[in-house]
Design a protein around this motif. Structure first.
Motif, PDB file in Angstrom:
ATOM      1  N   CYS A   8       0.823  -1.310  -0.091  1.00 49.32           N
ATOM      2  CA  CYS A   8      -0.107   0.132   0.056  1.00 49.32           C
ATOM      3  C   CYS A   8       0.939   1.295   0.009  1.00 49.32           C
ATOM      4  O   CYS A   8       1.702   1.355   0.818  1.00 49.32           O
ATOM      5  N   CYS A  11      -0.087   3.496   3.594  1.00 52.56           N
ATOM      6  CA  CYS A  11       0.196   3.088   4.841  1.00 52.56           C
ATOM      7  C   CYS A  11       1.273   2.065   4.851  1.00 52.56           C
ATOM      8  O   CYS A  11       1.737   2.006   6.124  1.00 52.56           O
ATOM      9  N   LYS A  13       1.371  -1.000   4.281  1.00 53.16           N
ATOM     10  CA  LYS A  13       0.977  -2.400   4.567  1.00 53.16           C
ATOM     11  C   LYS A  13       1.180  -3.203   3.395  1.00 53.16           C
ATOM     12  O   LYS A  13       1.121  -2.875   2.174  1.00 53.16           O
ATOM     13  N   TYR A  15       0.922  -7.188   1.195  1.00 53.70           N
ATOM     14  CA  TYR A  15       0.306  -8.296   1.034  1.00 53.70           C
ATOM     15  C   TYR A  15       1.164  -9.227   0.206  1.00 53.70           C
ATOM     16  O   TYR A  15       1.859  -8.793  -0.434  1.00 53.70           O
ATOM     17  N   ARG A  20      -5.470  -8.658  -5.284  1.00 56.38           N
ATOM     18  CA  ARG A  20      -5.935  -7.861  -4.368  1.00 56.38           C
ATOM     19  C   ARG A  20      -6.062  -6.509  -4.981  1.00 56.38           C
ATOM     20  O   ARG A  20      -4.948  -5.941  -5.637  1.00 56.38           O
ATOM     21  N   THR A  22      -7.530  -3.456  -3.227  1.00 53.64           N
ATOM     22  CA  THR A  22      -7.352  -2.226  -2.312  1.00 53.64           C
ATOM     23  C   THR A  22      -6.737  -2.778  -1.054  1.00 53.64           C
ATOM     24  O   THR A  22      -6.635  -3.819  -0.665  1.00 53.64           O
ATOM     25  N   CYS A  23      -6.289  -1.691  -0.445  1.00 56.28           N
ATOM     26  CA  CYS A  23      -5.773  -1.905   0.976  1.00 56.28           C
ATOM     27  C   CYS A  23      -6.915  -1.911   2.079  1.00 56.28           C
ATOM     28  O   CYS A  23      -7.700  -1.296   1.815  1.00 56.28           O
ATOM     29  N   GLU A  24      -6.644  -2.670   3.197  1.00 58.43           N
ATOM     30  CA  GLU A  24      -7.954  -2.706   3.984  1.00 58.43           C
ATOM     31  C   GLU A  24      -7.974  -1.507   5.096  1.00 58.43           C
ATOM     32  O   GLU A  24      -8.979  -1.382   5.448  1.00 58.43           O
ATOM     33  N   ASN A  25      -6.823  -0.664   4.727  1.00 63.82           N
ATOM     34  CA  ASN A  25      -6.963   0.369   5.676  1.00 63.82           C
ATOM     35  C   ASN A  25      -7.229   1.579   4.892  1.00 63.82           C
ATOM     36  O   ASN A  25      -7.824   2.811   5.553  1.00 63.82           O
ATOM     37  N   ASP A  26      -7.010   1.633   3.773  1.00 67.22           N
ATOM     38  CA  ASP A  26      -7.074   3.098   2.986  1.00 67.22           C
ATOM     39  C   ASP A  26      -7.594   2.794   1.629  1.00 67.22           C
ATOM     40  O   ASP A  26      -7.811   1.791   1.025  1.00 67.22           O
ATOM     41  N   ASP A  27      -7.613   3.749   0.474  1.00 59.53           N
ATOM     42  CA  ASP A  27      -8.057   3.662  -0.724  1.00 59.53           C
ATOM     43  C   ASP A  27      -6.982   3.876  -1.477  1.00 59.53           C
ATOM     44  O   ASP A  27      -7.068   3.916  -2.851  1.00 59.53           O
ATOM     45  N   ARG A 202      -6.591  -0.167 -10.491  1.00 60.88           N
ATOM     46  CA  ARG A 202      -6.307  -0.888  -9.237  1.00 60.88           C
ATOM     47  C   ARG A 202      -5.530  -2.115  -9.409  1.00 60.88           C
ATOM     48  O   ARG A 202      -5.020  -2.737  -8.414  1.00 60.88           O
TER      49      ARG A 202
END
Length: 416
Positions: A8, A11, A13, A15, A20, A22-27, A202
């Motif tokens: 990401c 942030c 992060k 993976y 995938r 998107t990030c689970e924390n933001d866009d 994305r």
């Protein structure tokens, strides 16, 4: 172990090697970080030679790939000594064998492979024309089911160099709907059981497939260009060129200065140009694309009309333009047609409307002094050779399996 991770850009992060969007924390956009930090060319034709920086396990063996050549006649006309053409299309005399005539095929091959390796059975996407054609072509080659939603204006662009197969499911949007309506309907279809969204900008496979245009140029020239010209609708091609440049810089063998992105939109629909000119990260619809549907209808290069581009998102086009000190241009229909006629008469190959818009931007840049006459320039002609292809190959129109009157149509009416 795998070949890459997804990271990401906001942030940080990380993976694993997975599909995938998107990030689970933001866009923020996710970016593929490859364990091969240096570009090692594979012994494959076409795009497969750039396997180092494609997010797939299996090497691609398609003959489709970008080519880069040094312009003579057109460069002389413009007074440029180092103009290189990145050509994605059909031009066998120059070793270009993209039979859908668009650089969207550079994304379609790795996307399909990426999704197959992640267990996808059926892929759903929206297209203004070129992406759909490229995806249908790869579907015909691989047998992978693909559901393609296209606005009325894009249906004529849905032809193939082979007979359409039953794996291709084309859904037409009725009159009065545009590309963004197609995106909205595709998003609903992708939620059905067994369907996977292709993901647009994305999807790292899409961006890194497109980024091979920059990789091919750097390998051919021996260094990164000073300037990169392209026409943009979503801006994904510009983001891709920037990300490929970042990898080339980290490689260490292709120079340390990032190419300056010089990107063009086609008047009257120029939301990213308007936002960039105003110094804004955000596109404001009522300012930047007032009366959008009417503007889209009047745009010469209709594939350049995306009302929801990845412009302001972290890692999107705004960040790419900032990082490369980029420039954006707004090109009229007349300027594009003039540039197209000039290029075709001098270089001897036909080019598609988005390429004409990019060529017009280069003419404007030369006139404005935005490039030096000895600068190394890469002009990305993202589509061409359609007339040339028709001489060699019989083309087949894809017929829609259903027509949607609007993006909110009950899905059971589509019989998919």
């Amino acid at each position: 172990m795998g070949r890459f991770i997804l990271k990401c850009l906001k942030c940080g992060k990380e993976y694993g090697q997975q599909y995938r969007l998107t990030c689970e924390n933001d866009d923020s956009l996710l970016r593929a970080i490859y364990f091969e930090e240096k570009l090692e060319l594979r012994n494959q034709p076409g795009i497969g030679k750039f396997h180092s920086w494609l997010p797939i396990e299996k090497e691609l063996d398609t003959e489709a790939g970008p080519i880069t050549y040094k312009s003579e006649a057109f460069a002389r006309e413009l007074g440029l000594s180092n103009l290189y053409i990145g050509f994605s299309g059909y031009w066998p005399e120059r070793g270009a064998f993209i039979k859908t005539c668009s650089f969207k095929e550079l994304e379609a091959h790795p996307i399909m492979q990426f999704l197959l390796e992640n267990g996808a059975k059926a892929i759903v996407l929206a297209s203004a024309g070129n992406t759909g054609r490229a995806s249908a072509h790869v579907s015909a080659l691989t047998g992978t089911d693909v559901y393609i939603v296209v606005p009325d204006s894009g249906i004529e662009k849905l032809w193939l160099p082979e007979e359409p197969t039953e794996s291709i499911h084309l859904i037409s949007m009725g009159p009065g709907n545009d590309y963004t309506d197609a995106i909205n309907l595709a998003g609903r279809i992708a939620k059905l059981p067994g369907m996977v969204p292709e993901g647009g900008a994305r999807n790292v496979a899409r961006r890194d497939g497109m980024g091979t245009v920059m990789l091919d140029a750097a390998v051919t020239i021996g260094r990164m260009p000073d300037h990169y010209f392209q026409a943009v609708g979503s801006g994904t091609g510009g983001i891709s060129a920037w990300e490929a440049s970042l990898r080339l810089r980290a490689d260490g063998r292709f120079g340390s200065k990032l190419p300056k992105l010089q990107l063009a939109q086609n008047l009257p629909f120029v939301p990213m140009y308007n936002a960039w000119k105003a110094g804004r990260r955000e596109i404001i619809p009522e300012i930047d694309m007032k009366d959008a549907k009417k503007q889209v209808e009047e745009t010469y290069a209709s594939v350049l009309t995306n009302r929801t581009p990845p412009y302001g998102v972290t890692g999107g086009l705004y960040d790419a333009l900032v990082d490369t000190n980029g420039i954006m241009y707004a090109i009229t229909r007349e300027e594009a047609l003039e540039a197209k006629a000039l290029f075709e008469s001098l270089e001897g190959i036909d080019i598609l409307p988005p390429s004409a818009v990019a060529t017009a931007a280069l003419l404007k840049a030369v006139e404005a002094g935005n490039v030096g006459k000895d600068d190394i320039i890469l002009l990305n002609l993202a589509g061409g050779g359609y007339k040339r292809l028709k001489k060699d190959i019989k083309l087949h129109q894809i017929q829609p399996v259903a027509t949607a009157r609007n993006p909110d149509i009950p899905l059971e009416e589509l019989n998919i």
